[in-house]
Enzyme design. Structure first.
Site, mmCIF file in Angstrom:
data_model
loop_
_atom_site.group_PDB
_atom_site.id
_atom_site.type_symbol
_atom_site.label_atom_id
_atom_site.label_comp_id
_atom_site.label_asym_id
_atom_site.label_seq_id
_atom_site.Cartn_x
_atom_site.Cartn_y
_atom_site.Cartn_z
ATOM 1 N N HIS A 144 36.135 37.517 38.916
ATOM 2 C CA HIS A 144 34.999 38.433 38.788
ATOM 3 C C HIS A 144 34.230 38.536 40.107
ATOM 4 C CE1 HIS A 144 31.589 40.404 36.822
ATOM 5 N NE2 HIS A 144 30.827 39.619 37.559
ATOM 6 N N GLU A 145 33.896 37.393 40.688
ATOM 7 C CA GLU A 145 33.135 37.406 41.943
ATOM 8 C C GLU A 145 33.974 37.949 43.100
ATOM 9 O OE1 GLU A 145 29.988 37.072 42.029
ATOM 10 O OE2 GLU A 145 29.890 36.418 39.955
ATOM 11 N N HIS A 172 33.503 41.628 43.227
ATOM 12 C CA HIS A 172 32.272 42.017 43.931
ATOM 13 C C HIS A 172 32.458 41.899 45.440
ATOM 14 C CE1 HIS A 172 29.801 42.312 40.361
ATOM 15 N NE2 HIS A 172 30.186 41.108 39.969
#
Length: 69
Positions: A20-21, A24
């Protein structure tokens, strides 16, 4: 037996948080935004290194992560 399930859950959750990170991180880099820090976990940094303009860190509290832009 329950302990092994908890370890598996924490490990798999860590992988999901990392992915997920990373999304980003990659989106900001592809958009031309400078990333100051990519951190797995919260709280005091236990391990860290800098590559280019980005600091990569592994922090003490393993529930979460963040990308500081």
């Amino acid at each position: 037996m329950i302990r092994s399930y908890l370890y598996a859950i924490v490990f798999n959750l860590g992988i999901l948080i990392f992915i997920h990170e990373l999304g980003h991180f990659l989106a900001s880099r592809l958009s031309g935004v400078t990333v100051e820090r990519f951190s797995m976990g919260f709280g005091p940094r236990m391990i860290r290194f800098t590559r280019g303009a980005t600091e990569y860190a592994l922090s003490a509290i393993p529930f979460g992560g963040y990308v500081k832009m």
